[in-house]
Design a protein around this motif. Sequence first.
Motif, PDB file in Angstrom:
ATOM      1  N   PHE A 158      98.462  70.980 133.262  1.00  0.00           N
ATOM      2  CA  PHE A 158      97.283  71.531 134.107  1.00  0.00           C
ATOM      3  C   PHE A 158      97.665  70.797 135.903  1.00  0.00           C
ATOM      4  N   ASN A 159      97.568  69.588 135.590  1.00  0.00           N
ATOM      5  CA  ASN A 159      97.885  68.726 136.868  1.00  0.00           C
ATOM      6  C   ASN A 159      99.204  69.267 137.727  1.00  0.00           C
ATOM      7  N   PHE A 160     100.085  69.476 136.867  1.00  0.00           N
ATOM      8  CA  PHE A 160     101.337  69.906 137.914  1.00  0.00           C
ATOM      9  C   PHE A 160     101.419  71.281 138.273  1.00  0.00           C
ATOM     10  N   PHE A 161     100.698  72.187 137.608  1.00  0.00           N
ATOM     11  CA  PHE A 161     100.921  73.615 137.993  1.00  0.00           C
ATOM     12  C   PHE A 161      99.466  74.417 138.251  1.00  0.00           C
ATOM     13  N   ILE A 162      98.631  74.234 137.392  1.00  0.00           N
ATOM     14  CA  ILE A 162      97.428  75.126 137.590  1.00  0.00           C
ATOM     15  C   ILE A 162      96.692  74.480 138.746  1.00  0.00           C
ATOM     16  N   PHE A 163      96.623  73.137 138.932  1.00  0.00           N
ATOM     17  CA  PHE A 163      95.949  72.439 140.147  1.00  0.00           C
ATOM     18  C   PHE A 163      96.538  72.628 141.138  1.00  0.00           C
ATOM     19  N   ALA A 164      97.948  72.814 141.314  1.00  0.00           N
ATOM     20  CA  ALA A 164      98.726  72.950 142.500  1.00  0.00           C
ATOM     21  C   ALA A 164      98.398  74.196 143.017  1.00  0.00           C
ATOM     22  N   ILE A 165      98.378  75.291 141.939  1.00  0.00           N
ATOM     23  CA  ILE A 165      98.251  76.641 142.629  1.00  0.00           C
ATOM     24  C   ILE A 165      96.676  76.574 142.907  1.00  0.00           C
ATOM     25  N   VAL A 166      95.723  76.199 142.453  1.00  0.00           N
ATOM     26  CA  VAL A 166      94.426  76.322 143.002  1.00  0.00           C
ATOM     27  C   VAL A 166      94.257  75.648 144.313  1.00  0.00           C
ATOM     28  N   ILE A 167      94.663  74.303 144.583  1.00  0.00           N
ATOM     29  CA  ILE A 167      94.816  73.639 145.755  1.00  0.00           C
ATOM     30  C   ILE A 167      95.513  74.006 146.960  1.00  0.00           C
ATOM     31  N   SER A 168      96.624  74.671 146.714  1.00  0.00           N
ATOM     32  CA  SER A 168      97.645  75.122 147.615  1.00  0.00           C
ATOM     33  C   SER A 168      96.928  75.664 148.803  1.00  0.00           C
ATOM     34  N   GLY A 169      96.106  76.837 148.626  1.00  0.00           N
ATOM     35  CA  GLY A 169      95.444  77.247 149.728  1.00  0.00           C
ATOM     36  C   GLY A 169      94.610  76.434 150.597  1.00  0.00           C
ATOM     37  N   VAL A 170      93.786  75.697 149.876  1.00  0.00           N
ATOM     38  CA  VAL A 170      93.047  74.650 150.762  1.00  0.00           C
ATOM     39  C   VAL A 170      93.754  73.721 151.396  1.00  0.00           C
ATOM     40  N   TYR A 171      94.901  73.160 151.018  1.00  0.00           N
ATOM     41  CA  TYR A 171      95.799  72.258 151.792  1.00  0.00           C
ATOM     42  C   TYR A 171      96.327  73.190 153.149  1.00  0.00           C
ATOM     43  N   LYS A 172      96.468  74.430 152.754  1.00  0.00           N
ATOM     44  CA  LYS A 172      97.217  75.061 153.786  1.00  0.00           C
ATOM     45  C   LYS A 172      96.324  75.372 155.044  1.00  0.00           C
ATOM     46  N   VAL A 173      94.970  75.668 154.563  1.00  0.00           N
ATOM     47  CA  VAL A 173      94.015  76.153 155.631  1.00  0.00           C
ATOM     48  C   VAL A 173      93.798  74.713 156.432  1.00  0.00           C
ATOM     49  N   LEU A 174      93.526  73.686 155.580  1.00  0.00           N
ATOM     50  CA  LEU A 174      93.558  72.148 156.384  1.00  0.00           C
ATOM     51  C   LEU A 174      94.649  72.051 157.515  1.00  0.00           C
ATOM     52  N   GLU A 175      95.882  72.234 157.058  1.00  0.00           N
ATOM     53  CA  GLU A 175      97.045  72.336 157.808  1.00  0.00           C
ATOM     54  C   GLU A 175      96.935  73.195 159.161  1.00  0.00           C
ATOM     55  N   VAL A 176      96.261  74.120 159.003  1.00  0.00           N
ATOM     56  CA  VAL A 176      96.103  75.024 160.221  1.00  0.00           C
ATOM     57  C   VAL A 176      94.995  74.306 161.055  1.00  0.00           C
ATOM     58  N   VAL A 177      93.801  74.022 160.284  1.00  0.00           N
ATOM     59  CA  VAL A 177      92.657  73.386 161.237  1.00  0.00           C
ATOM     60  C   VAL A 177      93.154  72.433 161.676  1.00  0.00           C
ATOM     61  N   PHE A 178      93.903  71.399 161.167  1.00  0.00           N
ATOM     62  CA  PHE A 178      94.331  70.246 161.986  1.00  0.00           C
ATOM     63  C   PHE A 178      95.158  70.474 163.308  1.00  0.00           C
ATOM     64  N   SER A 179      96.062  71.370 162.876  1.00  0.00           N
ATOM     65  CA  SER A 179      97.169  71.826 163.989  1.00  0.00           C
ATOM     66  C   SER A 179      96.332  72.439 165.027  1.00  0.00           C
ATOM     67  N   GLN A 180      95.246  72.838 165.157  1.00  0.00           N
ATOM     68  CA  GLN A 180      94.286  73.481 165.914  1.00  0.00           C
ATOM     69  C   GLN A 180      93.732  72.401 166.744  1.00  0.00           C
ATOM     70  N   PHE A 181      93.569  71.187 166.213  1.00  0.00           N
ATOM     71  CA  PHE A 181      93.124  70.137 166.933  1.00  0.00           C
ATOM     72  C   PHE A 181      94.392  69.240 167.673  1.00  0.00           C
ATOM     73  N   GLY A 182      95.503  69.948 167.531  1.00  0.00           N
ATOM     74  CA  GLY A 182      96.666  69.248 168.003  1.00  0.00           C
ATOM     75  C   GLY A 182      97.272  68.040 166.965  1.00  0.00           C
ATOM     76  N   ILE A 183      96.764  68.044 165.817  1.00  0.00           N
ATOM     77  CA  ILE A 183      97.352  67.166 164.888  1.00  0.00           C
ATOM     78  C   ILE A 183      98.391  67.692 163.978  1.00  0.00           C
ATOM     79  N   THR A 184      99.570  67.560 164.309  1.00  0.00           N
ATOM     80  CA  THR A 184     100.739  68.221 163.129  1.00  0.00           C
ATOM     81  C   THR A 184     101.429  66.965 162.518  1.00  0.00           C
ATOM     82  N   MET A 185     102.318  67.219 161.519  1.00  0.00           N
ATOM     83  CA  MET A 185     103.000  66.268 161.099  1.00  0.00           C
ATOM     84  C   MET A 185     103.874  65.618 161.630  1.00  0.00           C
TER      85      MET A 185
END
Length: 290
Positions: free
Chosen positions: A72-99
């Motif tokens: 569950f923690n390694f795969f199912i949760f990773a699948i569910v959360i991956s979209g959320v993390y990607k959206v956050l990455e895009v939102v942050f980059s719009q504020f000029g915050i990147t890796m």
Amino acid sequence: MDYLDIFFKAFKGTINWTWRSIVFDVPWYTNYFWGLIVISIGVWCLELLFPWRKEQSMFRKDFWLDALYMFFNFFIFAIVISGVYKVLEVVFSQFGITMKSMALIDISNLPKGIQLLIFFVLLDFVQWFTHVLLHRYTLLWRFHKVHHSVKEMGFAAHLRYHWMENIFYKPLKVFAVMLLGGFEPDQAYVVHFIAITIGHLNHSNIKLTYGPLKYIFNNPVMHLYHHAYTLPKNKKYGVNFGISLSLWDYLFKTNYIPETSGKITLGYDDDYKMPKTFFKQLLYGFKKRD
Ligand SMILES: [Zn+2]
Ligand SMILES: [Zn+2]
């Protein structure tokens, strides 16, 4: 592209990657699905061959519950959360915050081995610190109790933890990678596989301390005391917070190994209140009284 598109693209991408891992359609060294199974069977065999608590059965208490948690923690949760993390990455980059916005050190020109070492040590430290916080603050501890509800220790207990922990560990892990300028060494998978193996061993029923290396690497004897029901009076928030390295506990004086019989009571004060089933545990921690 709107956020919903970004979300579903990442979500589908992770499902696809997981499926390709299951059917061996990814490079073997990035195959965490079968990698986790191979490491688990390996450590389990060692437990059965060299048991520390000889009376512990092959399928100890909650063995299957913990096996479910692993996937569950390694795969199912990773699948569910991956979209959320990607959206956050895009939102942050719009504020000029990147890796790359907080790059402190550039390790890309260093030899590969040194890159991996820096990556491993830095990531382990931020996880040690997050783990201390999980014990220190009631709000976080409510969720971390799931991991501490283990009453009989074995390798699979490593990945018995509430899915919220993935979220708690994430900010500082991202911060650590940002300090390295968003740089993940090509061979980061080596670090991840080593961390999984050390984590499995830390929870295994094997009496291992690695001799003098015990001051550097976390080990089953040290980690068993992290799960002790009775804590020393002056360390009521816990001891031995190490993930892969024990070094931080020795440096910050949170180390504690009073004896090595392996026969201590595990858990915490009101652990009898922890729901017994997986689905009830998924929802545990959100209420104040938990
Ligand atoms: Zn803990
Ligand atoms: Zn543990």
